[in-house]
Design an enzyme around this catalytic site. Structure first.
Site: not given
Ligand code: CA
Length: 443
Positions: A140, A147, A156, A246, A373
């Site tokens: 992944d 994202h 942060r 996911d 993502t």
């Molecule tokens: Ca992912």
């Protein structure tokens, strides 16, 4: 990259009536998958055409294929597409050319196939669709820069992206055994979590269950251990694309992820759409990679290819829909949570292949990559609830009167992908990637 040819002709029509104007599977798409015919558990290679599934082995037995197209049509014989993926691009392209001929509304081959349609076609709704391949390894990535920025801001605010992000396609090795095809129920995971104000962790069902909208990339012909794939050749190693959800347990993730990254928060299930949309089908929707903003570093030479920069991006609309028990009860349609696009990928798929193999790591047919993502810059295109509800602070309100911060039992998430409106090419889609949440296992 693939040249355009007669298989992309938007005027082409099929004798399979439901294919003409079909939102996902017109004759210009021809995605490959693995299905069981009605009443059977046998796994066979198939092609989606309109509302129907063409049985590849039956068409081969009927003598409709020759030479390389026949090799490709017979490769899924073992009930998975690994052998088909291993063949590389040429037989796959030959199969596509031939499929377009035998499914064409006009011409000799189309009439010959139509005459035996009863032997070749099954209603898709009556078939069981399986994982297209045995997934050896699943990786992944994290290429959705909006994202990565949104998630980074939580931790942060002044410096959301870590210094490596624009130099390295960030990724991690996921879990292959829990990859499931669309329609498989997803059991809410249980795990260890610790609330920020709690002294000690506890074990129990996930309370911050989320999805992630991702593009899946199926690896075709692999490379030998020790032999990197140069970026200019990366395309030859990509067999096709799917949607990937996911699923993510945010509360488990928040406690376990340091210092080695995601583990049980991610490996309980990943859902893929069952049809493999080929690089050939997507050829009209290749675009130039968006130029990097001023000040961003140029990728290192092993990640740079002029042609990849000119044609390596994909133009696909990505959609997340949520169907809750309340919406279903009231007969209301699924709620669109997000509309995003593969144009927001900071790295191209060729860059992912080149990077993954740059150290000599061997990729194998049937390996699966997730893009990470893919969120749009604006809130209507965020690819996870973590972003859409700002970590649960801003619930989504539904027409049923329900609201959602994270997923509840009975909720169904539906991902869709479709090429945009274009004057020159027929629109194609991926079919749905669906999964419904069921209650956690008893403690
Ligand atoms: Ca992912």
């Amino acid at each position: 990259m693939t040249e355009l040819n007669q298989t992309h002709d938007p005027k082409r029509r099929s004798w399979v009536a439901s294919a003409n104007g079909h939102s996902d599977f017109p004759i210009q798409n021809l995605p490959i998958g693995v299905f069981s015919p009605p009443g059977s558990t046998e796994r066979r290679g198939g092609v989606a055409i309109g509302d129907m599934v063409l049985d590849l082995a039956a068409a081969a037995e009927a003598g409709l294929f020759a030479a390389a197209a026949r090799d490709a049509a017979e490769a899924p014989a073992a009930g998975s597409l690994n052998g088909f993926f291993a063949l590389g691009p040429e037989p796959r392209r030959a199969l596509r050319l031939r499929l377009a001929e035998i499914l064409d509304a006009d011409g000799h081959d189309g009439r010959r196939a139509e005459a035996i349609a009863g032997h070749l076609l099954h209603r898709g709704a009556d078939c069981t669709l399986h994982l297209p391949a045995r997934v050896g390894d699943y990786t992944d990535f994290y290429v959705g820069i909006h994202h990565a920025t949104n998630v980074g801001k939580v931790f942060r605010p002044d410096n959301p992206l870590l210094p490596n992000y624009k130099h390295v396609p960030i990724g991690y090795h996921g879990r292959a055994s829990s990859i499931v095809p669309s329609g498989t129920a997803v059991r809410r995971p249980s795990g260890q979590t610790k609330a920020p104000d709690a002294d000690d962790p506890t074990f129990g069902p996930c309370r911050r269950l989320d999805y992630e909208l991702e593009l899946g990339i199926w690896i075709g012909d692999g490379n030998d251990l020790g032999d990197p794939i140069p970026i200019a050749e990366a395309d030859r190693h990509i067999a096709g694309f799917c949607l990937l959800n996911d699923w993510s347990a945010r509360d488990i993730q928040g406690w376990e992820y340091q210092p080695l990254g995601p583990f049980l928060a991610k490996n309980f299930a990943s859902t893929v759409s069952p049809w493999v949309v080929t690089p050939e089908a997507l050829a009209p929707f290749r675009r130039a990679q968006a130029p990097r903003p001023d000040g961003d570093p140029k990728p290192l030479p092993y990640l740079w290819d002029d042609r990849d920069q000119r044609e390596g991006a994909l133009d696909l609309e990505l959609e997340v829909l949520l169907l809750t028990p309340g919406l279903t009860e009231k007969g209301l349609p699924p709620h669109r949570v997000a509309l995003s696009s593969t144009r927001y990928m900071y790295w191209t798929v060729a860059q992912l292949v080149a990077h993954h193999s740059a150290n000599g790591c061997n990729l194998q047919p049937g390996d699966l990559f997730g893009s990470g993502t893919i969120s749009a810059p604006e809130a209507t295109g965020f690819g996870s609830l973590l972003e859409s509800t700002r970590g649960g602070q801003a619930p989504i309100r539904l027409a049923s009167g329900e609201e959602r911060r994270f997923l509840e039992d009975g909720d169904e998430v539906i991902l869709r992908a479709r090429t945009p409106e274009s004057g020159t090419a027929a629109r194609i889609g991926f079919g749905a990637c669906r999964g419904r949440i069921v209650a956690a296992a008893p403690q």
